[in-house]
Design an enzyme around this catalytic site. Sequence first.
Site, PDB file in Angstrom:
ATOM      1  N   GLU A  44     -16.717   4.363   2.115  1.00  0.00           N
ATOM      2  CA  GLU A  44     -15.275   4.561   1.898  1.00  0.00           C
ATOM      3  C   GLU A  44     -15.045   5.440   0.677  1.00  0.00           C
ATOM      4  O   GLU A  44     -15.841   5.425  -0.260  1.00  0.00           O
ATOM      5  CB  GLU A  44     -14.588   3.206   1.682  1.00  0.00           C
ATOM      6  CG  GLU A  44     -14.658   2.346   2.917  1.00  0.00           C
ATOM      7  CD  GLU A  44     -13.922   1.009   2.787  1.00  0.00           C
ATOM      8  OE1 GLU A  44     -13.093   0.853   1.871  1.00  0.00           O
ATOM      9  OE2 GLU A  44     -14.189   0.133   3.621  1.00  0.00           O
ATOM     10  N   LYS A  72      -0.714   3.624   4.744  1.00  0.00           N
ATOM     11  CA  LYS A  72      -0.746   3.340   3.308  1.00  0.00           C
ATOM     12  C   LYS A  72       0.106   4.403   2.581  1.00  0.00           C
ATOM     13  O   LYS A  72       1.315   4.343   2.679  1.00  0.00           O
ATOM     14  CB  LYS A  72      -2.195   3.251   2.849  1.00  0.00           C
ATOM     15  CG  LYS A  72      -2.916   2.139   3.668  1.00  0.00           C
ATOM     16  CD  LYS A  72      -4.248   1.772   3.163  1.00  0.00           C
ATOM     17  CE  LYS A  72      -5.004   0.852   4.126  1.00  0.00           C
ATOM     18  NZ  LYS A  72      -4.435  -0.470   4.354  1.00  0.00           N
ATOM     19  N   HIS A  84      -7.623   4.676   1.643  1.00  0.00           N
ATOM     20  CA  HIS A  84      -6.922   4.506   0.359  1.00  0.00           C
ATOM     21  C   HIS A  84      -6.978   5.760  -0.513  1.00  0.00           C
ATOM     22  O   HIS A  84      -6.482   5.750  -1.634  1.00  0.00           O
ATOM     23  CB  HIS A  84      -7.510   3.311  -0.399  1.00  0.00           C
ATOM     24  CG  HIS A  84      -7.313   2.025   0.323  1.00  0.00           C
ATOM     25  ND1 HIS A  84      -6.159   1.289   0.236  1.00  0.00           N
ATOM     26  CD2 HIS A  84      -8.115   1.369   1.197  1.00  0.00           C
ATOM     27  CE1 HIS A  84      -6.266   0.212   0.998  1.00  0.00           C
ATOM     28  NE2 HIS A  84      -7.441   0.239   1.596  1.00  0.00           N
ATOM     29  N   SER A 140     -11.246  -0.876  -0.594  1.00  0.00           N
ATOM     30  CA  SER A 140      -9.945  -1.542  -0.481  1.00  0.00           C
ATOM     31  C   SER A 140      -9.805  -2.771  -1.367  1.00  0.00           C
ATOM     32  O   SER A 140      -8.693  -3.111  -1.751  1.00  0.00           O
ATOM     33  CB  SER A 140      -9.677  -1.923   0.967  1.00  0.00           C
ATOM     34  OG  SER A 140     -10.708  -2.749   1.449  1.00  0.00           O
ATOM     35  N   HIS A 196     -14.914  -1.939   4.967  1.00  0.00           N
ATOM     36  CA  HIS A 196     -13.832  -2.681   5.607  1.00  0.00           C
ATOM     37  C   HIS A 196     -14.286  -3.386   6.890  1.00  0.00           C
ATOM     38  O   HIS A 196     -15.189  -2.918   7.587  1.00  0.00           O
ATOM     39  CB  HIS A 196     -12.718  -1.676   5.937  1.00  0.00           C
ATOM     40  CG  HIS A 196     -11.445  -2.322   6.365  1.00  0.00           C
ATOM     41  ND1 HIS A 196     -11.053  -2.369   7.681  1.00  0.00           N
ATOM     42  CD2 HIS A 196     -10.462  -2.940   5.656  1.00  0.00           C
ATOM     43  CE1 HIS A 196      -9.883  -2.972   7.766  1.00  0.00           C
ATOM     44  NE2 HIS A 196      -9.502  -3.328   6.547  1.00  0.00           N
ATOM     45  N   ASN A 212       0.825  -1.218   0.000  1.00  0.00           N
ATOM     46  CA  ASN A 212       0.000   0.000   0.000  1.00  0.00           C
ATOM     47  C   ASN A 212       0.858   1.265   0.000  1.00  0.00           C
ATOM     48  O   ASN A 212       0.373   2.342   0.362  1.00  0.00           O
ATOM     49  CB  ASN A 212      -0.901   0.024   1.237  1.00  0.00           C
ATOM     50  CG  ASN A 212      -1.882  -1.118   1.242  1.00  0.00           C
ATOM     51  OD1 ASN A 212      -2.498  -1.414   0.220  1.00  0.00           O
ATOM     52  ND2 ASN A 212      -2.010  -1.791   2.369  1.00  0.00           N
TER      53      ASN A 212
HETATM   54  C1  LIG Z   1     -10.518   0.796   4.021  1.00  0.00           C
HETATM   55  C2  LIG Z   1      -9.683   0.490   5.217  1.00  0.00           C
HETATM   56  N1  LIG Z   1     -10.052   0.981   6.406  1.00  0.00           N
HETATM   57  C3  LIG Z   1      -9.342   0.725   7.509  1.00  0.00           C
HETATM   58  C4  LIG Z   1      -8.193  -0.037   7.469  1.00  0.00           C
HETATM   59  C5  LIG Z   1      -7.449  -0.308   8.735  1.00  0.00           C
HETATM   60  O1  LIG Z   1      -6.334   0.513   8.834  1.00  0.00           O
HETATM   61  P1  LIG Z   1      -5.031   0.060   9.632  1.00  0.00           P
HETATM   62  O2  LIG Z   1      -4.331  -0.944   8.771  1.00  0.00           O
HETATM   63  O3  LIG Z   1      -4.269   1.299   9.844  1.00  0.00           O
HETATM   64  O4  LIG Z   1      -5.495  -0.551  10.904  1.00  0.00           O
HETATM   65  C6  LIG Z   1      -7.774  -0.547   6.230  1.00  0.00           C
HETATM   66  C7  LIG Z   1      -6.563  -1.333   6.040  1.00  0.00           C
HETATM   67  O5  LIG Z   1      -5.931  -2.028   6.466  1.00  0.00           O
HETATM   68  C8  LIG Z   1      -8.544  -0.306   5.088  1.00  0.00           C
HETATM   69  O6  LIG Z   1      -8.200  -0.815   3.902  1.00  0.00           O
END
Ligand SMILES: Cc1ncc(COP(=O)(O)O)c(C=O)c1O
Length: 387
Positions: A176, A238, A206, A180, A136, A50
């Site tokens: 979102e 990311k 993202h 993702s 997510h 990422n």
């Molecule tokens: C859309 C989305 N939200 C939240 C997260 C969680 O973030 P983190 O990896 O910083 O815990 C992710 C990814 O891992 C994600 O892709």
Amino acid sequence: MQLTYMRQLLAQKQQQSLYRAEAVTEPLPGGRLRATVDGITRQYLNFSGNDYLGLSADSQLRQIYADAALCYGAASTGSPLVTGYHPVHQALTDELCEWLGVDDVLLLSSGFAANQAMLQALVGEQDLLLLDKLCHASMIDAAMHKPHFQRFLHNDLQSLSQRLSKAQQPCVIATEGVFSMDGDSPDLAMLVKTAGETPVLLDDAHGIGVQGAEGAGSWAAQGLKAQHFQCLMANFGKALAAQGGFLAGSSDVIDFIRQQARHYIYSTALSPALSVLIRATVQRVRTEQWRRDKLQENIATFRALASDSHLPLLASHSAIQPVMMASSEVALAVSQRLKEQGIWVSAIRPPTVPTARLRVTLSAAHQVEDLQVLIGTLQQALQEANV
Ligand SMILES: Cc1ncc(COP(=O)(O)O)c(C=O)c1O
């Protein structure tokens, strides 16, 4: 839980090819990684990370992090509301507020925690939470704890609007900026219009750094302001090439979350050294438009090459470019074949996604030749898998 149950479940996962394990990998400059597979360590072209802007291997930023570790240490020594909020956290908060045009920001240990905190605080017992079907896991898990929760069809404003009009109680919408697993985006202007007075919460994990003027995010790229959303969530893991997450919004909203969110109140604050690094990274992201331009070029090149090769892509214009596979078995076989050829692309399978795919992620660190190698090898691997 009984140990016999655990062993049974582990064996079942192995049998169904659903067993997960860490791969030992190390990011390298130039969109590469080093990995040890079956005892053999070698370099791969990395199309699974990422690190969208290619900042993870930046030597200046690494030096800033090293200097900050010497100066401030790694430990915040407490939760933010006790002794964990240092001047460097304040400086990072101010930087994020100015960048995104918001009043206030809360820093959290991860994006996962930030989403949990956001939904825990901003969706009340009486509210109906309306969540996009492909949101997510961090949002789905938080939603499961809510008494009233429904999922609307992915990026489908009609489905959202139907649920809004049928609702017998106040609603909250969560979605979102860039999804993702599919890499696509909702029409945010239309979504906000459809929502009317209903608060909208946006996960821009993202989109941040990658889209919009100065990389402010997907909402900025679509001509919106942060104020169109009750709360913005994004993470540092990311495009910002670090770790942690944050929530951003008006003073009232952020102060409300500060009082309510257990993930914020009862968790150790971000490392001070990391906060210094993230602030420096944000400054670079804001000014280095060329990284976003390079990424956009790579996305366009990848899509053109893939289309010439008749690869089944989704309608994504982000750095996430899924290549759809006929089955989980084919996805695994193709991913394995690519690995043998020195290309790292993960196979993503149900239940993480409804349909198996290779999730190709692009970075500003990739060169055109890397994309050509990927597409050529992918085509060959698909032929070998008889697809
Ligand atoms: C859309 C989305 N939200 C939240 C997260 C969680 O973030 P983190 O990896 O910083 O815990 C992710 C990814 O891992 C994600 O892709």
